[in-house]
Design an enzyme around this catalytic site. Sequence first.
Site, PDB file in Angstrom:
ATOM      1  N   LYS A 240       0.729  -1.193   0.104  1.00  0.00           N
ATOM      2  CA  LYS A 240      -0.109  -0.068  -0.113  1.00  0.00           C
ATOM      3  C   LYS A 240       0.870   1.375  -0.028  1.00  0.00           C
ATOM      4  O   LYS A 240       1.486   1.467   0.915  1.00  0.00           O
ATOM      5  CB  LYS A 240      -0.911  -0.137   1.186  1.00  0.00           C
ATOM      6  N   LYS A 252     -10.373  12.740   7.745  1.00  0.00           N
ATOM      7  CA  LYS A 252      -9.885  12.664   9.194  1.00  0.00           C
ATOM      8  C   LYS A 252     -10.005  13.731  10.050  1.00  0.00           C
ATOM      9  O   LYS A 252      -9.718  14.886   9.551  1.00  0.00           O
ATOM     10  CB  LYS A 252      -8.512  11.802   9.110  1.00  0.00           C
ATOM     11  N   ARG A 326      -7.620  -0.453   0.675  1.00  0.00           N
ATOM     12  CA  ARG A 326      -8.076  -1.535   0.154  1.00  0.00           C
ATOM     13  C   ARG A 326      -8.372  -1.407  -1.432  1.00  0.00           C
ATOM     14  O   ARG A 326      -8.579  -2.478  -2.055  1.00  0.00           O
ATOM     15  CB  ARG A 326      -9.546  -2.131   0.761  1.00  0.00           C
TER      16      ARG A 326
END
Length: 475
Positions: A240, A252, A326
């Site tokens: 990643k 965030k 992901r």
Amino acid sequence: MEIKTVAPDVELTGATLIVGVMTDREPAPGSGEVMAGVDSAFLDVAKFEGKPGQVLALPHEHAAALLLAGVGDEASFDSVRSAVGNAIRAVKTTRAVTTLNQVPIEGATRAVVEGAMLGGYEYREYKTNGEAGAVVTVELVDAEETEIRDAVIGAEVTNLARDWVNTPALDLAPATLAARIAAAAEDAAVSCQVWDPEQIREAALGALLGVAAGSERSPSLVVLEYQPAEPKGHLGLVGKGITFDSGGLSIKTAPFMEEMKDDMSGAAAVAAATIGIARLGLPIRVTAVMPLTDNAVGGNATRPGDVLRPMTGPTIEVLNTDAEGRLVLADGLGVVRRYQPDLIVDVATLTGAARVALGDAIAAVFGSNSEVAARVLAAASRAGEHFWELPLFKEYRKQLDSDIADIKNISASRYGGAIAAAVFLAEYAGDGPWAHLDIAGPARARETTGEQVKGASGFGVRTLIELAKGMAESV
Ligand code: BES
Ligand code: MN
Ligand code: ZN
């Protein structure tokens, strides 16, 4: 830092002699005579007992200083590495000499080399003033040259990964990281392709492009290939590479964003490990894929509710743009599968949930079957890194059902987030052996202790190298 072997009668003038001391001031095996000359009054005053973390400098007849390093109750690979790490930072001379490599345990030389090189690591790129650590040369009394060389390679590539991860996102755009990886690969005779946005579009990596859409800095995808003459197996790696994770439109909060330059730690680990495996000349072919992008909030950013089409596998409804790892891994897995490796391992700072479950010292490992996870755990234990297996619990797949696409990127449940992410990735990993390493906790060291230096840890690099060694030995 240079590491070399010297004869037992080496001249100690100007050097710091590092010796190991066990709990209750017992000399570590191999350093007995030195302790005999130490006045216990010095030890009393300093409350030095030989516990892990304790370091005490004393005068020495021949050397510039004698440094006692607490090893604790048991001499082991971990305790020796840690003691050397603590000691190396206390050395005030440019030369250090040690006999700790003679402790009769498996891998003692490697423990000393890693302790010195990892514990002595500093990231000084942006420091204008202040002193660098003193040690330039570490001399191991009567060590094997080949053991030193192999350990130096493992430590150097770990520190290479640390340098990349410590670099502020400002100075590490996806294309910049790709160029740095390419330069390091070239030095190691590893072939490197860097896909630009055009090639990424041609290959239809819609999930990577979806994450990249919110950033002015364009994505890259790096493919490293190491091809030994007679490979005994083929390892596929995916890392990643989020060069900064703002969360995207599902932004965030400030405290959670502080450390998000780390979010390319998986890419750094697989790149550094591939280079290490090549430099060691291991007979395992390696193909490593690193999707690199920011996760930002520009006007074109992917919105919650958007649907992305990865290269292969289920279409994805993005309900939370902060579950971006992901997404890029889905495409990274798609790319690596084309090379048909015998085993695929992905490495990612994937979920806060893995950190909640296992803390900062332990990474989660998931395997497509228990034998794969066991291979990773065995490699990790040889590398002295901590992993714990979590289940790839397929029953949680239904929590990822999407109303309009094939899958959604967040679970309907608030709980078990690390497992949900792994179950998501399983959709893209193919039918062969696959392991997923979630390193969200240990990618960053929160304090300086032993071989750890506050900041990027380089976690995973040496486990991947050991995994390749294990593959070479099992066939
Ligand atoms: N990069 C983060 C995970 C992370 C958190 C790494 C803390 C290191 C330290 C990842 O992209 C993320 O934001 N995950 C979300 C997933 C959630 C939205 C399902 C998380 O864990 O909160
Ligand atoms: Mn995120
Ligand atoms: Zn992330």
